[in-house]
Design a protein around this motif. Structure first.
Motif, PDB file in Angstrom:
ATOM      1  N   GLY D 336      49.806  25.152  45.217  1.00 23.12           N
ATOM      2  CA  GLY D 336      49.066  25.361  44.087  1.00 23.12           C
ATOM      3  C   GLY D 336      48.093  26.459  43.725  1.00 23.12           C
ATOM      4  O   GLY D 336      47.478  26.563  43.162  1.00 23.12           O
ATOM      5  N   ARG D 337      48.676  27.711  44.353  1.00 21.69           N
ATOM      6  CA  ARG D 337      48.024  28.731  44.317  1.00 21.69           C
ATOM      7  C   ARG D 337      48.313  29.262  42.867  1.00 21.69           C
ATOM      8  O   ARG D 337      49.499  28.999  42.143  1.00 21.69           O
ATOM      9  N   VAL D 338      47.558  30.132  42.214  1.00 22.35           N
ATOM     10  CA  VAL D 338      47.658  30.699  40.803  1.00 22.35           C
ATOM     11  C   VAL D 338      49.068  31.639  40.727  1.00 22.35           C
ATOM     12  O   VAL D 338      48.979  32.465  41.783  1.00 22.35           O
ATOM     13  N   GLN D 339      49.725  31.434  39.874  1.00 25.15           N
ATOM     14  CA  GLN D 339      50.790  32.379  39.683  1.00 25.15           C
ATOM     15  C   GLN D 339      50.501  33.353  38.819  1.00 25.15           C
ATOM     16  O   GLN D 339      50.570  32.959  37.586  1.00 25.15           O
ATOM     17  N   ARG D 340      50.278  34.569  39.228  1.00 31.56           N
ATOM     18  CA  ARG D 340      49.990  35.591  38.261  1.00 31.56           C
ATOM     19  C   ARG D 340      51.104  36.633  37.886  1.00 31.56           C
ATOM     20  O   ARG D 340      51.550  37.139  38.879  1.00 31.56           O
TER      21      ARG D 340
ATOM     22  N   PRO F  99      51.329  24.746  40.324  1.00 31.70           N
ATOM     23  CA  PRO F  99      50.213  25.843  40.210  1.00 31.70           C
ATOM     24  C   PRO F  99      49.809  26.234  39.041  1.00 31.70           C
ATOM     25  O   PRO F  99      50.650  25.994  37.993  1.00 31.70           O
ATOM     26  N   SER F 100      48.766  26.613  39.108  1.00 35.15           N
ATOM     27  CA  SER F 100      48.162  27.542  37.594  1.00 35.15           C
ATOM     28  C   SER F 100      48.948  28.554  37.470  1.00 35.15           C
ATOM     29  O   SER F 100      49.863  29.016  38.243  1.00 35.15           O
ATOM     30  N   VAL F 102      49.126  32.223  35.032  1.00 38.48           N
ATOM     31  CA  VAL F 102      48.594  33.377  34.284  1.00 38.48           C
ATOM     32  C   VAL F 102      49.562  34.204  33.627  1.00 38.48           C
ATOM     33  O   VAL F 102      50.582  34.894  34.496  1.00 38.48           O
ATOM     34  N   ALA F 248      46.769  22.310  43.921  1.00 42.23           N
ATOM     35  CA  ALA F 248      45.954  23.030  42.666  1.00 42.23           C
ATOM     36  C   ALA F 248      44.791  22.118  42.387  1.00 42.23           C
ATOM     37  O   ALA F 248      43.860  22.837  41.966  1.00 42.23           O
TER      38      ALA F 248
END
Lengths: 340, 340, 340, 340, 340, 340
Positions: D336-340, F99-100, F102, F248
């Protein structure tokens, strides 16, 4: 930046969404408003150093109130923190034949319980050009009436111009007490703002042949009211707003500025109303802005009325318009075309 | 407290927010409404013991319906619980030239499938002064038409006054069937409520020279409609609402009460509409309240029209106004000034 | 199904709820719109095979844009996916004397940066009857102007009818450049849509004695504008919309279709506005639908104006009405009665 | 694009916001869902030509249902329009020890009342590779069971692979009837999807030592269930989902694919649930996608479980995830890490 | 229906949506709650005639409070209308390591200013079986403490069983004053409800080796607290709730009932919290319901804890669950499977 | 008040409500955030004079950005107004295994296009004690990298302490370019903040045996990273945050401060996440606050980690907590009991 100081109460405003009645609502819009704070927000929007003086609790609800002003650039550094509660007003928007409804729950607020030592007028008035309050402030409590008297005296000492909106609220005090207290305060006031009801309620000064509820106003009567007020208190100027209430949705709106020598009437606007609360305050702010900047009387009254006309198209107590927008309307463009 | 009994269906009303169309909505306002329940809510607001009789499922959606009435003080103790479903109506609010749209999904609701044994009229009518239903109730199903006939007969036995709003709904039954069934029921009715279309649709009784869609109404024609209705059924009174539809936002609204001897016309209100659904029901409730309390004919029709005028400013089916508010409007204050 | 192709930009539209100003909003309605996409949605609603051609990023915001069209049945199979961003416009709804405000943030959108090879006109125009674009499309960038020129030439080769709404946007290009580019494109155009400002801004063609901001329009002047346009470019038809802006809430709306031989004026509608953005586009779509189906000139202009009148009662850019609803209004029913 | 056809009911799903109970809600989220439609949306997201076959009313609520599918690219051209109503299910989300609650109001929906002639299987199956339905479809009515039988026979004629999710719903039919009807249908089915309860409820086939409510599952028992099912109907594959319900918020989720020769178990995911409705359908879609594309058994079950694991993190019935997202999770990234 | 009377304050609860902090909110959820009113709502849900006694203003905010109770079937006929204001509490929901925050603004509410003559206990207690109050009621003001003492005496005269939840609130009074006043009242109390802190704060009665903030509780210590309380006041039963706070989201929850002879411990639930306010009140209501119906001690404590466990999954102060739901959980089903 | 200056970009953050995916949203939460602005808000909450330096357009969206900072007391007087657009980032909140996400749309923002003359460092640094920026600022454009270099040089001239969070963003620049530019800037930096990825991505400095995606971290490795960084640039301190991503929703969170002589590790918090964006920035702010106030190393790292732990429980980029709240958590109370 010219510094203007206003003094009064900032309340939490709790309002059902859209046209819902209180008994239909399980969610309330939570904004803030109060006559003198509303004036400060307008003036900050116009680029002045607008300082609002009051007292608010230290807790988060007090902080919400402070933040609501900071957001729009009001100088909140003279707000004393302490006391128990933020005053509240519940506000239900009317529609068509159903009038708007306001329920006050403001007793024992931090500012109503404030004491003389809560405010350092030396510091507050440093560099100030103008001081504004309304008849609501001294009505909050005897304490606050005393503080208010102190404030106007301190202002006069420093040659700060003082304006006052009579703003009579029958739920806060009697006409008799209002007359007594406001009579003392008005000696220090340069510019007086009122509507016909105020002058009558507070000082028994009356225009003939006007029926407030009929929505029709006799403009000529207002001149005599202004003359009587000027005679009694020696005001430099008296501004009277002229509202014709056709329904909760539709009002006509104009105003008069009497300068001792002459009465200047503004254009009249037919308004389809979004939110009329704060309409009078936005007029006061427009007036102060114009006078601080030395506008002539006609330009002053046109600016103040255009500003407050726009306020009626905006949700909440605060008038969130720019000088440019006010001038565009005052200059004749009220057709509402899209600005791309 | 005077006891008034109404009998009919209470539906779940699903409506997009604001002026959104159905196809724009992924969230629907879920309130409840139905002609006779709407009347009961009005009467409970006016302080009567208003009992609503119906059948609703035992599950949570049925409970939501019951709660929506309890909340406003309606007596729900005669609602039978059982059956499969709560009837639904989807409601899209119109604006300007776009009309409001209603889609019914009410077939096979608990009340439409109810049987004679679901209701104990002895108990229901204990202490009751008035019984009210509308033409929608017998249109739900043959069962319910039978129950309705039973109800009016039981009411008459007990000298309970009976009122009926013709309320013709072409999606529920044909004009022929409506005429037949309503003809039987109207023999037991004391006060008849209608609009011009109803009288024509149900009984073929017609006023000349009126074009419903044009928004213009010939008032004189209504007197002849009332006379014909009275002649046919011996009503004590006939009340007809007069709506002029200028647009989805703007309507004129007035009414006439014909008492056998004379026609009393109300003031006419120019309304800016928030929600017009339930407007007729709020009129009926105002009429019943006035007659139960022995108001004279002119006062009765003014109260009923003022009450229903206010309804048009309120979201949802229910008319959430107080006697005081209705009387203020009937007494002449429609200017919409803020009440602080 | 008749196939109509439109070409342009689809933007994310970010708007505060209700009448809130930008600075009051911490939540924005996120819908999509753009002149040519709006036309496509209308036409899909009317049952045509409406294909919208553009370029949108591959990421989820691009997907949201595509989905907003698919939802209403627009053919999105010719939309190229790629590039960096979806153009944005911020839109604040005006009220009464306060005008609506639009802030564009559309530079460097995927379509503005598109290249000639992104579009295969052979495939796009397969089976097409009509091609539509507006003056916004070539204004996006020189690339897109070139693509647009290619498109109209390809359309003409295939005997596809071409329509163009002049739609001048001063924030996208100068009048001089607009005149130059549109002058080239208009040679391939059959039907031209405009308002008076457009004709003047783009081609210096002007009607006498008209003051846009006054809200009053000189209908006769429009005929001369249409004549001049027709003379210059040989259009088969010129349609001009006539808007009278009384306030942000109230506009009058009508239009004229000039066919080279005669000018046909529509009824004029007094509209209480829900959302005026996309009003012109819905007019264009009504016009195209009517012409594709061979309606006569008077019926065409009445359909187009009724369609766009209804658009003003609908939130968002897209005109979500059916043929039946347009015809009901064009046929005379604008009274807004509930449709049950 | 490979074409997959699914057949069933699409319902309006009415759900309180967040964790509100029905009796707390005066606004409901209005989305759409139904076992077979949910599968179609998943497959359209994965890029297949997913056609959903059903019947929906012509009115706007029917249109909302169609639009909800078009938005995500589902092929809706085989949906017959007509009949009276859209089936409804009310859905209250559970939390912690409070279970979710579903109330059906789907009787007499357009599809439940559909007739054989509403569907042209020749056209529907043109170019199709796969046909999918669930046990809910034949349970809707005897009519629909007949249509369903027709459909599987027509599919088999064309060598279209058929899959069926047993999906037993005790509120729609009895176990006995289910066994009878499903028994006939399963003869034409290639791939069977089930959970342990289904196999037992429909066919009396049972795994030993498993207590559904305890949240603990005996994996070995599932193999025997699959073997028995395969033996009875000659399925090419049997897929069984293994849910361990720890609370309304927390579930473990895995599955098994039995191919006649061997059982393949997936990874097990510990899920914190956003919305579990449609979890099984998203599994079925993952399975179909994998099998249509010829993935091996282990990859197939991992893809299907990862897809349905992600569904539990998504609001509404539809699983709105991409192939890339499913593969990322199946490939091991669930942190679940942020995907930027 | 068995009649139970509760007496206390009902407050307006203003809460930001979801996990927003106060300073992030411009809209507040407006529900109602108060310890004794919460108990009444639970009991009305369980089918008892639950009467809530209090005083509320006549204005619309007071009416909203009354309606919030009527909606769920509470008997509001003994609520006196009058006084100035509805008490308020602001409530911010915590998450993870951030605790929930409550700000009281309840001074000078109508009930706090009530006088002895506002309540007619003869009428109130007619037919009543049980009277319940909590330590918050006498803490509101000296007036209310006197009224409370009168109430318990009147209850005892009529052999009505009296229960009290100690509910110490340090912001309302000092420990010393609480001890004094509650000491007098507890002489008339049959069943005492408390948590460990309460017993210590009010009466200095303490369990050894327990650290409230550590989230770990020594169950044995509770028995000694109950014994000491029983010894001091001769209670028939003492119920103590045992909360282990792991974080703002996760708590363990159980309770003990001590009957003078024996301590009965309930199951312990690991809860993922939706809203913990009113958790204790829902426990009290479960206890009263069980005892009024003569459940045995073990069943009583299991019912009360299961009821209050479910409350933690429900938004707002009120516990909106049915007997059936409580029994299902108490009976062992906490797995949260969907109930279709 | 101690003055701290931060320099960077403030973006509009557009996020679906709750756990909705982008493609499910037709309304977006519109807040503002950016690494250095987030730090400024934290510091203003802690009572420092926190000045944020940037460039924003003159239009209303730019004003919304400024207001979002003023609301929380940030000094916005050094923000230059001009340029074309506010940078945007779209942010979708993840849940469980999802996951988040962005999506940046920040190219060509006003700050990215700013020039050296937009900032008067003499005035900006008047009275400042600390200057903070992150690796995002120089990555915006070559211009801004130059301005950044100018800023750190000017800071050093005035003995202002400089801190930098490496904050590598692969979508803004390559590792090579980052290494080059950051290498030049870091010569002027006193305190460096990083996570393991940053050190590796920017400078190729790596800890052994760590797998970012596994959620397991080798604490010892971090010491060697800090040592290598210190050796290379002579930092006074290096702070490294240690995140273990379980899902997440659930993360473990701790950090290390290396002072050249010794490494200080904080407590580790198990967090249930509300919003993790801005978590690192709130850590940086906690660090700066502690160091500006001369806290010891252990207290510093505990304060910074407790502050950023609380941030994870708060919606939006900004960490809206007080010193008191941070200290309560750092001091050991993380049980989440209600604070009344």
């Amino acid at each position: 930046m010219k510094k203007v100081v206003t003094f009064g109460e900032l309340m939490l405003r709790l309002a059902p969404e859209n046209y819902l009645r209180f008994v239909q609502s399980d969610r309330l819009e939570a904004t803030f408003g109060g006559a003198e704070a509303n004036v400060a927000v307008s003036l900050a929007n116009y680029g002045l150093d607008a300082a609002f003086v009051s007292k608010l609790p230290e807790h988060e609800i007090g902080q919400m109130a402070v933040n609501s002003l900071r957001k729009f650039g009001v100088n909140t550094s003279y707000i004393t923190r302490g006391g128990d509660r933020v005053g509240i007003y519940y506000c239900e928007k009317g529609a068509s034949q159903r009038p708007s409804k306001v329920i006050y729950d403001r007793a024992n607020s931090s500012i109503a319980c404030a004491s003389m030592s809560d405010f350092n007028w030396d510091e507050i008035f440093k560099g100030a050009k103008w001081f504004h309050f309304t008849g609501i402030t001294p009505a909050l409590s005897d304490n606050v009436a005393e503080i208010c008297l102190k404030a106007v005296k301190e202002a006069k000492k420093r040659n700060i111009i003082v304006s006052c909106d009579l703003n009579f609220r029958k739920k806060l005090w009697s006409k008799e007490k209002a007359g007594l207290v406001m009579g003392k305060l008005c000696k220090y006031v340069d510019y007086c703002i009122a509507n016909e009801e105020d002058a009558k309620d507070v000082f028994g000064i009356e225009a003939d042949n006007t029926d407030i509820n009929s929505g029709k106003l006799d403009r000529e009567g207002y001149i005599s009211v202004a003359q009587k007020l000027t005679k009694k208190f020696g005001f430099k100027g008296v501004a009277i707003t002229l509202r014709e209430s056709l329904s909760a949705n539709d009002n006509n709106w104009s105003a008069m500025l009497y300068t001792g020598s002459k009465a200047y009437f503004s254009k009249k606007y037919a308004m389809h109303i979004v939110d009329r609360v704060g309409g009078g305050d936005s007029f006061g702010a427009g007036l102060i802005y114009s006078l601080v900047n030395g506008f002539g009387a006609q330009k002053t009254i046109e600016f103040a009325v255009a500003a407050s006309c726009l306020k009626h198209s905006i949700e909440g107590d605060y008038n969130l318009v720019s000088i440019k927008e006010v001038e565009a309307l005052a200059g004749g463009n009220g057709s509402g075309r899209v600005q791309r």
